[in-house]
Design a protein around this motif. Structure first.
Motif, PDB file in Angstrom:
ATOM      1  N   ASP A  97       0.832  -1.200   0.000  1.00 31.14           N
ATOM      2  CA  ASP A  97       0.000   0.000   0.000  1.00 31.14           C
ATOM      3  C   ASP A  97       0.864   1.246   0.000  1.00 31.14           C
ATOM      4  OD1 ASP A  97      -2.189  -1.664   0.190  1.00 31.14           O
ATOM      5  OD2 ASP A  97      -2.230  -1.578   2.394  1.00 31.14           O
ATOM      6  N   ASN A  98       0.219   2.367  -0.329  1.00 36.31           N
ATOM      7  CA  ASN A  98       0.898   3.642  -0.181  1.00 36.31           C
ATOM      8  C   ASN A  98       1.145   3.926   1.296  1.00 36.31           C
ATOM      9  OD1 ASN A  98       0.841   4.061  -2.950  1.00 36.31           O
ATOM     10  ND2 ASN A  98      -1.101   5.196  -2.870  1.00 36.31           N
ATOM     11  N   ILE A  99       2.197   4.687   1.572  1.00 37.99           N
ATOM     12  CA  ILE A  99       2.560   5.007   2.952  1.00 37.99           C
ATOM     13  C   ILE A  99       1.849   6.292   3.355  1.00 37.99           C
ATOM     14  CG2 ILE A  99       4.462   5.641   4.479  1.00 37.99           C
ATOM     15  CD1 ILE A  99       6.265   3.844   2.834  1.00 37.99           C
ATOM     16  N   LEU A 100       1.285   6.267   4.553  1.00 39.82           N
ATOM     17  CA  LEU A 100       0.581   7.417   5.088  1.00 39.82           C
ATOM     18  C   LEU A 100       1.155   7.719   6.460  1.00 39.82           C
ATOM     19  CD1 LEU A 100      -1.900   9.014   3.920  1.00 39.82           C
ATOM     20  CD2 LEU A 100      -3.275   7.826   5.606  1.00 39.82           C
ATOM     21  N   ILE A 101       1.706   8.932   6.673  1.00 41.86           N
ATOM     22  CA  ILE A 101       2.217   9.359   7.971  1.00 41.86           C
ATOM     23  C   ILE A 101       1.387  10.568   8.380  1.00 41.86           C
ATOM     24  CG2 ILE A 101       4.247   9.991   9.317  1.00 41.86           C
ATOM     25  CD1 ILE A 101       5.984   8.926   7.075  1.00 41.86           C
ATOM     26  N   GLU A 102       0.576  10.395   9.421  1.00 44.74           N
ATOM     27  CA  GLU A 102      -0.403  11.413   9.765  1.00 44.74           C
ATOM     28  C   GLU A 102       0.190  12.483  10.663  1.00 44.74           C
ATOM     29  OE1 GLU A 102      -4.776   9.506   9.672  1.00 44.74           O
ATOM     30  OE2 GLU A 102      -3.535   8.838  11.352  1.00 44.74           O
ATOM     31  N   CYS A 103      -0.264  13.742  10.412  1.00 45.22           N
ATOM     32  CA  CYS A 103       0.060  14.866  11.271  1.00 45.22           C
ATOM     33  C   CYS A 103      -0.944  15.976  10.972  1.00 45.22           C
ATOM     34  CB  CYS A 103       1.489  15.369  11.034  1.00 45.22           C
ATOM     35  SG  CYS A 103       1.904  16.818  12.041  1.00 45.22           S
ATOM     36  N   GLU A 104      -1.803  16.249  11.976  1.00 47.81           N
ATOM     37  CA  GLU A 104      -2.772  17.324  11.811  1.00 47.81           C
ATOM     38  C   GLU A 104      -2.721  18.201  13.050  1.00 47.81           C
ATOM     39  OE1 GLU A 104      -6.635  16.057  10.738  1.00 47.81           O
ATOM     40  OE2 GLU A 104      -5.962  14.714   9.138  1.00 47.81           O
ATOM     41  N   ALA A 105      -3.035  19.501  12.841  1.00 48.89           N
ATOM     42  CA  ALA A 105      -2.968  20.465  13.941  1.00 48.89           C
ATOM     43  C   ALA A 105      -3.995  21.561  13.710  1.00 48.89           C
ATOM     44  CB  ALA A 105      -1.557  21.051  14.046  1.00 48.89           C
ATOM     45  N   LYS A 106      -4.342  22.271  14.795  1.00 49.98           N
ATOM     46  CA  LYS A 106      -5.224  23.431  14.719  1.00 49.98           C
ATOM     47  C   LYS A 106      -4.506  24.638  15.279  1.00 49.98           C
ATOM     48  CE  LYS A 106      -7.407  22.758  19.231  1.00 49.98           C
ATOM     49  NZ  LYS A 106      -8.672  22.643  19.984  1.00 49.98           N
ATOM     50  N   GLY A 107      -5.000  25.796  14.933  1.00 50.34           N
ATOM     51  CA  GLY A 107      -4.428  27.053  15.411  1.00 50.34           C
ATOM     52  C   GLY A 107      -5.057  28.217  14.662  1.00 50.34           C
ATOM     53  N   ASN A 108      -4.822  29.453  15.144  1.00 50.54           N
ATOM     54  CA  ASN A 108      -5.338  30.645  14.471  1.00 50.54           C
ATOM     55  C   ASN A 108      -4.255  31.709  14.544  1.00 50.54           C
ATOM     56  OD1 ASN A 108      -6.883  32.593  13.290  1.00 50.54           O
ATOM     57  ND2 ASN A 108      -8.409  32.736  14.912  1.00 50.54           N
ATOM     58  N   PRO A 160       9.027  13.353  -6.099  1.00 54.31           N
ATOM     59  CA  PRO A 160       7.719  13.309  -6.791  1.00 54.31           C
ATOM     60  C   PRO A 160       6.747  12.289  -6.186  1.00 54.31           C
ATOM     61  CG  PRO A 160       9.423  12.224  -8.091  1.00 54.31           C
ATOM     62  CD  PRO A 160      10.136  12.892  -6.955  1.00 54.31           C
ATOM     63  N   ARG A 161       7.247  11.317  -5.426  1.00 56.58           N
ATOM     64  CA  ARG A 161       6.340  10.324  -4.840  1.00 56.58           C
ATOM     65  C   ARG A 161       5.692  10.833  -3.565  1.00 56.58           C
ATOM     66  NH1 ARG A 161      10.880   6.890  -5.766  1.00 56.58           N
ATOM     67  NH2 ARG A 161      10.642   5.686  -7.701  1.00 56.58           N
ATOM     68  N   VAL A 162       6.255  11.897  -2.960  1.00 54.00           N
ATOM     69  CA  VAL A 162       5.814  12.372  -1.657  1.00 54.00           C
ATOM     70  C   VAL A 162       4.980  13.630  -1.848  1.00 54.00           C
ATOM     71  CG1 VAL A 162       6.516  13.086   0.660  1.00 54.00           C
ATOM     72  CG2 VAL A 162       7.878  11.413  -0.612  1.00 54.00           C
ATOM     73  N   SER A 163       3.851  13.647  -1.159  1.00 56.77           N
ATOM     74  CA  SER A 163       3.006  14.838  -1.178  1.00 56.77           C
ATOM     75  C   SER A 163       2.447  15.054   0.205  1.00 56.77           C
ATOM     76  CB  SER A 163       1.870  14.683  -2.198  1.00 56.77           C
ATOM     77  OG  SER A 163       1.044  13.582  -1.850  1.00 56.77           O
ATOM     78  N   MET A 164       1.961  16.282   0.449  1.00 49.30           N
ATOM     79  CA  MET A 164       1.371  16.623   1.739  1.00 49.30           C
ATOM     80  C   MET A 164      -0.082  17.041   1.485  1.00 49.30           C
ATOM     81  SD  MET A 164       2.667  19.387   4.579  1.00 49.30           S
ATOM     82  CE  MET A 164       4.342  18.822   4.398  1.00 49.30           C
ATOM     83  N   ARG A 165      -0.989  16.486   2.283  1.00 48.02           N
ATOM     84  CA  ARG A 165      -2.381  16.806   2.101  1.00 48.02           C
ATOM     85  C   ARG A 165      -2.653  18.279   2.372  1.00 48.02           C
ATOM     86  NH1 ARG A 165      -5.560  11.708   4.949  1.00 48.02           N
ATOM     87  NH2 ARG A 165      -5.134  10.173   3.307  1.00 48.02           N
ATOM     88  N   ARG A 166      -3.675  18.793   1.660  1.00 49.26           N
ATOM     89  CA  ARG A 166      -4.018  20.201   1.794  1.00 49.26           C
ATOM     90  C   ARG A 166      -4.589  20.479   3.179  1.00 49.26           C
ATOM     91  NH1 ARG A 166      -8.372  23.366  -2.074  1.00 49.26           N
ATOM     92  NH2 ARG A 166      -7.912  25.488  -1.304  1.00 49.26           N
ATOM     93  N   ARG A 167      -4.180  21.601   3.776  1.00 49.36           N
ATOM     94  CA  ARG A 167      -4.592  22.027   5.105  1.00 49.36           C
ATOM     95  C   ARG A 167      -4.289  20.964   6.143  1.00 49.36           C
ATOM     96  NH1 ARG A 167     -10.531  24.771   3.963  1.00 49.36           N
ATOM     97  NH2 ARG A 167      -9.820  26.360   2.467  1.00 49.36           N
ATOM     98  N   SER A 168      -3.209  20.225   5.924  1.00 48.79           N
ATOM     99  CA  SER A 168      -2.818  19.160   6.833  1.00 48.79           C
ATOM    100  C   SER A 168      -1.338  18.913   6.658  1.00 48.79           C
ATOM    101  CB  SER A 168      -3.615  17.887   6.530  1.00 48.79           C
ATOM    102  OG  SER A 168      -3.081  16.787   7.229  1.00 48.79           O
ATOM    103  N   GLY A 169      -0.710  18.302   7.648  1.00 47.43           N
ATOM    104  CA  GLY A 169       0.686  17.935   7.521  1.00 47.43           C
ATOM    105  C   GLY A 169       0.876  16.472   7.194  1.00 47.43           C
ATOM    106  N   THR A 170      -0.180  15.742   6.878  1.00 45.58           N
ATOM    107  CA  THR A 170      -0.092  14.306   6.621  1.00 45.58           C
ATOM    108  C   THR A 170       0.684  14.060   5.330  1.00 45.58           C
ATOM    109  OG1 THR A 170      -2.156  13.863   7.787  1.00 45.58           O
ATOM    110  CG2 THR A 170      -1.426  12.219   6.200  1.00 45.58           C
ATOM    111  N   LEU A 171       1.694  13.161   5.432  1.00 40.09           N
ATOM    112  CA  LEU A 171       2.504  12.790   4.268  1.00 40.09           C
ATOM    113  C   LEU A 171       1.885  11.584   3.581  1.00 40.09           C
ATOM    114  CD1 LEU A 171       6.210  13.087   5.501  1.00 40.09           C
ATOM    115  CD2 LEU A 171       4.929  14.675   4.071  1.00 40.09           C
ATOM    116  N   VAL A 172       1.876  11.640   2.237  1.00 39.91           N
ATOM    117  CA  VAL A 172       1.422  10.520   1.420  1.00 39.91           C
ATOM    118  C   VAL A 172       2.544  10.158   0.472  1.00 39.91           C
ATOM    119  CG1 VAL A 172      -0.273   9.667  -0.217  1.00 39.91           C
ATOM    120  CG2 VAL A 172      -0.981  11.255   1.583  1.00 39.91           C
TER     121      VAL A 172
END
Length: 1354
Positions: free
Chosen positions: A51-62, A82-94
């Motif tokens: 499977d694709n690798i998923l490393i999660e990291c999410e945070a809140k703040g203002n 090119p294989r690594v991307s970061m989800r929008r409005r999140s720090g999760t690596l794909v």
């Protein structure tokens, strides 16, 4: 029956909820705040390589934070790969591998940074590893050779995987290896044999590894065992031998440890993990393992034994679980001990985790970071991801070990602080920000919420708020009173108000007010208190038999404003309601209970606020399961021990075991009962017969029934022997006059005792001293030929097999065949005893003429004729036997007044001998049988009609009939009346002067000898006849008609009179006892039966036939007007299948009534009628049937209308002009009558050749035998089976009408066929009048009978 307690997690959840009430106050997201990590991957992150690798990291703040990553403590540039991307409005690596690449290249330690202008938050250091499932190395395994009784370890050595694989052992055919205390798998995956047995060779052994992520199973090449033994045969009988090892020649030895080695070892475990201690020992016999802790007991709440006591697991260990543990392995040869020293270490764990700090400008505060571990962890502070030492100095901040103190905080002090505490076993990382805000109070929840709670529960009213400085919060109820805190109330730091026990008076409006120096805010909560849901009738534990029906009750009381839902659980899982179950609001019914229905049933009554549970256990008694694993031991020549394992008794104790056997020689496949044993045993010694190849099975029996038979045991053949018995039931009988057949019951398999079972048959004539004749027979019969007639023989039958002969047999006497007797009884004398019996006497025959065994003397007799002239009789021969050598006997059950003939014979086993001389005798006149078809009809309340038919057997010349009758009312009896009638009269009418009493009639026929058998009938009771209101004298019944028939005109007049009568007097009502079943007359038209309003009734006085005080026949009176509540004017408009009913009454509005009607079959029906619902239609009526009807008040059945009688129309009503009045029909009927008349004249001319039989004109009175022959004469009565003149006739409207002619040729007879003599003369003499069905329809049956019309013409 039990009410389940809430599960422990409920209390834990409440506790955690209450603990959370004191937590930190959250900053609303619309206010400025530093970042906070909200989601991240686990520290040890193992991924599937597919499977694709998923490393999660999410945070809140203002403002919203930005993210970046480090890999192995170095900046990880996501944009360059090119294989690594970061989800929008999140720090999760794909990391995407769809276009290629190896996941192993990305293994390492990752850390996420979330940053905005107020600070930086850090994730844990995430160690990324790719799952591995390497292949098993190729290897060729040689067979493992081991001595029986020696220990053995089969090593698995699985390839290292990530995570470690699950190990299990199977054969190469994928059958699991059976494990027990002798053979088991260790925690390391190896298979241990405490001692090897010969049966271990029966399979091979393969180690299997199952890998979690890839879901693959890898199998190692199998091991093959070769066991060396001193006992080469694998005798299953030794498997359960009490001394199995010595029986197989295996030497016993003391235990020794296979794992761990030696006498002592040590083990380290981290706090919070599971401690697994293992001891596996060898020895013969197999050792038992026991566990102990030095200086104390094992922790009972956390310790459990696994793997047949070879492993001890202690869950969630703590420092108190350190110490020395030892396992003790013992068998009868000795014991050995191994000591394991356990040390408990600890990775860091929180004592005081730092929390976010929200301060107003100028306020003081502190961050605390306290942790513990073994060894003691170190604490490192960071700010915004950088070591605190390298951060810019802050005069308002002071670090004191595990605490940072802030004084006179300013806006510039905002930052995110990290506390990292670690030791050699791990680390903890926590983020806590310092936010400096100046915010007035605000409410964070919706306004004016409605909270519904259950009475007596603990509840919490939430009032989330925010402000800086932190506001103070107060609660008020209904806008009045002081602050709510203390007693039944408690206010938490986050603003929630807890009410410890809700009462009805706690219902109301609650207001929370938050205040700080910048202002205040408030919110309201409305609290409603509801009644709890309670099961007040709980299901009860039940024990039922399979196949019965069981009902589990569950009655619930709940708050009516809440929606109730009742559901059921079985064994704590939702119950599927199948077609055998019926769920109702207050119960659960199970039909045809089966074994699978056994278990716990929980009724769950729930609303949206609460629920209640009630549990019951259903025990199903079923037939026991079949016994299994039959074994034969202690094999001997004439016995064997059978042992079995009992099956489940299915909750009903086993009472018996039935042992059955089957043998394959005489009756293969047929099972026989051998013996029966108590249900407490599972082993028994069976006694056996020689030379039987036995196979056994066992059936268990309990109170419910028998189990299925067990699987059969192995076969066991016993050795042979000579027979110990001979065949039974030996007989010698002739089947012909010159032979003798010798028969016997053959011996079965258990008495044959050897092969080639045969029988030696011997015979000789008795008392002749002849030499024994003999023959060898394999069957069960032998025929001796050319024997004299009926001579005795001595017979012997002896069993023999290949091992020898049986014992000397007993001698049995048999006889050769019989021949017919040669002589008849002589000097037969007859003496008449009475009208139905005679006495016989005769001389015996000589014994040599019998030619066999004398069975009986037999008389053959037949009825030659009747003394009643022209009465046909049956001449069928009858017989009477007189067993034995007798000289006299009695013949009974003869017909009186008849001529008989009689012959006698001698009877032996062969048959009848010659007949004696024919004797004649005559039986005298007797009393007649009962009159047939005695019918009592009551057409109205004034008259009773009686009808009957002649006796079936007159047994002489009838002289008349006697009728006795008396009135009765309950137990009160009136005066008996007696009427005597001529022999021709078959009808009588009684006039009732008393409409209340019933009558009992007894009728009998007479001859010159006397009265015969009587028949009794009672008059039917009119429904709801009144309890009398007065008791005047009774008028004796009067005779209305004394002739035997009613003419057509009489019937029509009676019907017309009945039709015109529309008003009947009202009678106070009582409950009916019997219902009238017939109607005496029929009418040509059907009119509405109407009951007018109550008329004025006068008083009638009659001559008394009973004492004046008699209650049987009161005078019934009624007021002239309905002064009180009453019902009258009941009107019926009938059709063939329905009727409309109306009535009048003086009840008030809204009164309900009941219409009650009874048909002539005594079937009563009621129809409830609502007020003002007239007319009422009665449906489902039967065409042409008479009904009685009344109407009464539903509230008071005593207030009732009088009873009226009506008849429904016949099934078909012709709306066209009556066909009888049509000219064509009249002409047709005249032609038919003329044709029939011509045929009859021809018949009379032919009959006149044999005698003159003129026709009697008075057909209404039958001719008696004593009447003189007149010149015009009358027809004699013929046999009732003369069908052509008796058949019923179908009327034009479809109803069936019976002929009622009194001069039919077939009205009387004995039951035989009507016959003519050879000269054509008629033989009949009347005996019994044939049954005539009651006429139905609207017309007289005589008017429709062409035969009657012809008789009238004659």
């Amino acid at each position: 029956m039990a009410r389940p307690q809430p599960p422990p997690w409920v209390h834990a959840a409440v506790l955690l909820c209450l603990l959370g009430l004191g937590g930190a106050i959250e900053i609303p997201m619309d206010l400025s705040q530093p970042p906070t990590i909200t989601k991240q991957s686990v520290k040890d992150h193992i991924v599937d390589p597919r499977d694709n690798i998923l490393i999660e990291c999410e945070a809140k703040g203002n403002p919203a934070p930005s993210f970046h990553w480090t890999r192995n403590s170095r900046f990880f540039n996501v944009a360059k790969d090119p294989r690594v991307s970061m989800r929008r409005r999140s720090g999760t690596l794909v990391i995407d591998f769809r276009s290629g690449g190896r996941p192993e290249e990305y293994e390492g330690e990752y850390q996420c940074f979330a940053r905005n202008k107020f600070g930086t938050a850090l994730s844990n250091r995430i160690r990324l590893q790719v799952s591995k499932s390497p292949l098993w190395p190729k290897e060729n395994l040689d067979p493992v050779v081991v001595q029986e009784g020696a220990p053995l370890t089969l090593q698995c050595n699985p390839p290292p995987g990530l995570p470690s694989p699950v190990i299990f052992w199977m054969s190469s055919s994928m059958e699991p290896i059976t494990q027990d205390k002798r053979v088991s798998q260790g925690h390391n995956g190896d298979l241990y044999f405490s001692n090897v047995m010969v049966q271990d060779m029966q399979t091979d052994y393969s180690c299997n590894a199952r890998f979690h992520f890839t879901h693959t199973i890898q199998q190692k090449n199998p091991f093959t065992l070769k066991v060396l033994t001193n006992h080469p045969y694998n005798d299953s009988s030794l498997r359960n031998h009490p001394d199995m090892y010595s029986a197989r020649g295996v030497s016993e030895r003391t235990p020794s440890f296979m794992y761990p080695q030696g006498t002592a070892s040590s083990q380290m475990v981290l706090r919070g993990m599971d401690l697994l201690l293992e001891c596996i020992a060898s020895g013969v016999p197999t050792p038992d393992i026991a566990w102990y802790k030095k200086g104390g007991d094992l922790p009972s709440d956390k310790a459990k034994f696994e793997n047949f006591n070879k492993a001890l697991r202690i869950t969630s260990v703590s420092e108190e679980d350190s110490g020395e543990y030892f396992c003790l392995a013992s068998n009868k040869m000795g014991s050995i001990r191994h000591t394991i020293s356990v040390r408990v270490k600890a990775a860091p764990y929180w004592l005081d985790e730092p929390k976010n700090l929200i301060l107003a400008p100028g306020e003081d505060g502190r961050l605390v970071c306290r942790a513990n571990g073994n060894p003691k962890p170190t604490v490192q502070w960071m700010v915004n991801g950088e070591p605190l030492q390298s951060a810019p100095p802050n005069p308002n901040r002071e670090v004191a070990g595990d605490t940072i103190i802030f004084r006179d905080t300013q806006i510039s002090s905002r930052a995110v602080y990290q506390c990292n505490t670690s030791n050699e076993h791990g680390y903890l990382l926590a983020n806590a920000f310092v936010s400096v805000l100046d915010v007035p109070p605000r409410m964070m929840s919706p306004r004016n919420q409605l909270i519904r709670v259950i009475l007596y529960n603990r509840t919490r009213l939430d009032c989330p708020f925010f402000g800086s400085p932190i506001p103070t919060l107060r609660w008020f109820k209904n806008g009045q009173g002081s602050n709510l805190d203390g007693g039944n109330y408690h206010v938490y730091e986050n603003g929630s108000l807890e009410i410890k026990m809700i009462r009805k008076e706690d219902q109301g409006i609650y207001t929370c007010v938050a205040t700080n120096i910048l202002g205040k805010a408030e919110n309201q909560v409305r609290l409603e208190v509801k009644d709890p849901t309670r099961i007040f009738r709980m299901p009860e534990d039940q024990i039922v038999k399979r196949g019965t029906t069981v009902q589990l009750e569950c009655r619930v009381k709940h708050d009516p404003s809440l929606k109730l839902t009742v559901s059921w659980l079985k064994d704590d899982q939702p119950l599927y309601i199948g077609n055998r179950m019926k769920k109702e609001d207050d119960s659960l019914t199970i039909f045809g209970v089966a074994e699978r229905d056994q278990g716990s049933y929980t009724c769950v009554a729930s609303t949206e606020l609460d629920q209640d549970l009630a549990k019951a256990y259903l025990t199903v008694l079923g037939r026991p399961d079949r016994p299994r694993d039959l074994e034969l031991t202690d094999l001997a020549e004439r016995s064997v021990r059978l042992t079995w394992i009992p099956g489940d008794d299915n909750n009903s104790p086993i009472t018996d075991y039935v042992v059955q056997f089957e043998e394959d020689q005489f009756q293969p496949g047929v099972w026989h009962d051998h013996s029966k044993f108590p249900g407490s045993v599972n082993s028994a010694v069976l006694q056996l017969s020689p030379y039987v190849n036995y196979q056994f099975r066992v059936i268990a029996v309990n109170e419910v029934g028998s189990s299925h038979p067990s699987l059969p045991s192995e076969r066991y053949r016993t050795s042979g022997a000579p027979p110990e018995s001979n065949p039974s039931d030996v007989k010698g009988e002739g089947t012909r006059k010159n032979n003798m057949e010798i028969t016997w019951t053959p011996m079965n398999a258990t008495s044959a005792f050897g092969p080639n079972l045969r029988y030696i048959v011997k015979w000789r004539r008795k008392e002749t001293r002849e030499t024994w004749n003999n023959a060898t027979v394999w069957g069960s019969r032998y025929v001796v030929g050319q024997t004299p007639v009926y001579v005795p023989y001595e017979i012997r039958v002896q069993a023999e097999n290949d091992f020898g002969k049986g014992p000397e047999p007993d001698t049995v006497i048999g006889y050769s065949g019989e021949d017919y007797p040669r002589a008849a009884p002589t000097d037969v004398k007859i003496r008449v005893l009475n009208s139905t019996a005679i006495n016989l006497q005769w001389n015996r025959v000589y014994s040599d003429t019998v030619q066999g065994q004398l069975r009986e003397y037999r008389a053959y007799y037949w009825r030659e004729s009747s003394l009643l002239k022209s009465l046909w009789v049956s001449q069928k021969r009858q017989q009477a036997g007189f067993p034995g050598d007798r000289l006299r006997g009695v013949v009974s059950r003869l017909f009186p007044y008849s001529n008989y003939k009689l012959e006698m014979v001698v009877v032996n086993g062969r048959g009848d001998g010659p007949r004696s001389e024919t004797k004649e005798f005559t039986t005298p006149e007797g009393v007649p049988s009962a009159p047939r078809r005695f019918r009592v009809r009551q057409p109205n309340l004034q008259t009773i009609n009686l009808e009957w038919d002649h006796p079936e057997h007159p047994n002489g010349i009838l002289t008349g009939y006697s009728l006795r009758y008396l009135p009765f009312n309950g137990t009160k009896l009136g005066k008996q009346m007696v009427e005597n009638f001529s022999p021709n009269q078959t009808k009588f009418t009684v006039q009732r002067a008393d409409p209340v009493s019933r009558y009992r009639f007894t009728l009998s026929a007479r001859t010159q000898v006397g009265s015969g058998e009587a028949v009794t009938e009672e008059s039917p009771a009119a429904p709801n006849e009144a309890t009398p209101t007065a008791a005047p004298p009774t008028l004796p019944p009067t005779t209305v008609g004394a002739t035997g028939a009613v003419s057509s005109t009489d019937a029509t007049a009676t019907a017309a009179a009945a039709t015109e009568a529309t008003t009947v007097p009202i009678i106070p009502t009582v409950a009916p006892t019997t219902i009238a079943t017939t109607v005496a007359t029929t009418t040509t038209t059907t009119a509405a039966a109407t009951m007018e309003s109550p008329p004025t009734t006068g008083t009638k006085t009659h001559e008394s036939a009973l004492p004046p005080s008699s209650p049987l026949t009161p005078l019934l009176t009624r007021p002239s007007a309905p002064d009180q509540q009453s019902i009258w004017n009941v009107t019926v408009h009938p059709n063939s299948k329905w009727a409309n009913i109306t009535w009048k009454h003086n009840f008030g509005p809204g009164t309900d009534f009941v219409v009650e009607y009874i048909d002539s079959n005594h079937t009563k029906k009621t129809v409830p009628v609502k007020a003002q619902a007239q007319p009422i239609q009665l449906t489902d009526l039967y065409p042409g049937m008479t009904y009685t009807l009344r109407v009464y008040s539903q509230d008071n059945e005593g207030i009732s209308s009088t009873i009226i009688t009506f008849m429904t129309n016949t099934a078909y009503t012709n709306s066209q002009p009556d066909v009888v009045t049509q000219g064509w029909f009249i002409g047709l009927m005249c032609a038919v009558a003329l044709l029939v008349l011509t045929l009859l004249i021809v018949c009379f001319i032919k009959r006149s050749r044999g005698g003159k039989y003129p026709v009697r004109e008075k057909k209404d009175v039958p001719l008696g035998p004593e009447d003189p022959k007149e010149e015009d004469g009358s027809f004699d009565y013929s046999d009732e089976d003369n069908k052509p003149l008796q058949g019923s006739q179908t009327s034009l409207d479809g109803t069936i009408k019976q002929q009622e002619s009194d001069d039919s040729l077939v009205d009387y007879g004995e039951g035989g066929e009507g016959q003519f003599n050879e000269d054509g003369s008629f033989i009949g003499q009347y005996t019994v009048k044939k049954d005539k069905e009651e006429t139905e329809g609207n017309e007289s049956s005589e008017a429709t009978s062409p035969v009657n019309a012809i008789y009238s013409l004659a």
